[in-house]
Enzyme design. Structure first.
Site, PDB file in Angstrom:
ATOM      1  N   HIS A 140      33.043  -1.241 -29.813  1.00 43.93           N
ATOM      2  CA  HIS A 140      31.714  -0.740 -30.186  1.00 43.93           C
ATOM      3  C   HIS A 140      30.633  -1.748 -29.789  1.00 43.93           C
ATOM      4  CE1 HIS A 140      28.980   1.453 -33.132  1.00 43.93           C
ATOM      5  NE2 HIS A 140      28.320   0.315 -32.922  1.00 43.93           N
ATOM      6  N   GLU A 141      30.829  -3.008 -30.174  1.00 39.21           N
ATOM      7  CA  GLU A 141      29.821  -4.026 -29.867  1.00 39.21           C
ATOM      8  C   GLU A 141      29.737  -4.295 -28.367  1.00 39.21           C
ATOM      9  OE1 GLU A 141      27.790  -4.707 -32.089  1.00 39.21           O
ATOM     10  OE2 GLU A 141      28.956  -3.863 -33.748  1.00 39.21           O
ATOM     11  N   HIS A 144      27.415  -1.927 -26.811  1.00 40.59           N
ATOM     12  CA  HIS A 144      26.029  -2.379 -27.004  1.00 40.59           C
ATOM     13  C   HIS A 144      25.659  -3.456 -25.990  1.00 40.59           C
ATOM     14  CE1 HIS A 144      25.321   0.067 -30.425  1.00 40.59           C
ATOM     15  NE2 HIS A 144      25.990  -0.650 -31.298  1.00 40.59           N
TER      16      HIS A 144
END
Length: 240
Positions: A140-141, A144
């Protein structure tokens, strides 16, 4: 990228960590349950337990988090795939992501992790319960990070924020249907994947200081949904 500093642990009464034989097994479980429920524990016992928790339990969590992180950086298909694409986009070689700037630490909120362009990735050791949860959080990160490098995301722009959150929840595996079935049951099976992504994106955008309220967050997420949900870069497709 510098390491995110760890807050000082309050210790006004000069407490010492309880001996392992007094805090292991059943006794630790009993005191943990009492602490959470507020039953059977006076103020001094609660203070002692909080101190023990911070000094004994959480360091072990951080150690386990580091072990999980290192394993994922070597063996996880999603993590190694995203790391490779992030490296390709990183112009300043001094800022390439590695073990020194993917940090395990204790967090004081309910998030599993976070990304800061100058600091790197933070994995919240006290919120991550398993190796596979860490895989999802780290992926997820990394989405980003990828979006920041490729699209120059401005989190003050709510549409930018909503789009990167939609993509991160979609591509990380956090909303895979099996996970949602465990959380919410079999009902509304066909919508579980999209509902999870929307729910997570709205929650994240709602916390943005530039967002007035949940209604505005929901409006923004709906406005960018179609284009961002269909953008699976750098993956070719998404497995639900």
């Amino acid at each position: 990228m510098s390491q995110i500093p760890k807050a000082e642990i309050p210790n006004p009464h000069n407490l010492e960590v309880s001996p392992p034989e007094k805090m292991g097994g059943f006794e630790w479980w009993r005191r943990s349950l009492s602490y959470r429920t507020g039953l059977g524990m006076d103020a001094q016992e609660k203070e002692q337990f909080e101190f023990d928790y911070q000094n004994k339990f959480l360091p072990d969590q951080c150690k386990q988090c580091v072990e999980f992180r290192d394993w994922m950086l070597t063996y996880s298909p999603s993590v190694t795939f995203m790391m490779e694409h992030v490296r390709k986009l990183t112009k300043d070689k001094k800022q390439i992501l590695n073990k020194s700037n993917i940090i395990c630490d204790v967090c004081d909120d309910l998030k599993g992790g976070g990304f800061h362009p100058e600091e790197g990735i933070l994995l919240c050791a006290n919120r991550i319960q398993s190796k596979w949860q860490l895989e999802d959080v780290l992926t997820h990160e990394l989405v980003h990070v990828y979006d920041h490098l490729k699209f120059d995301v401005d989190l003050n722009d709510l549409k930018h924020h909503a789009c990167t959150e939609i993509r991160a929840s979609m591509l990380s595996g956090e909303c895979r249907i099996f996970n949602e079935i465990k959380k919410t049951g079999l009902g509304d099976f066909g919508r579980k994947f999209q509902s999870c992504i929307k729910r997570r994106a709205i929650l994240s955008v709602s916390a943005n200081p530039a967002c007035k309220d949940k209604a505005e967050a929901e409006k923004v997420v709906n406005a960018v949904w179609q284009s961002c949900f269909n953008d699976t870069r750098p993956f070719e497709r998404v497995y639900r």
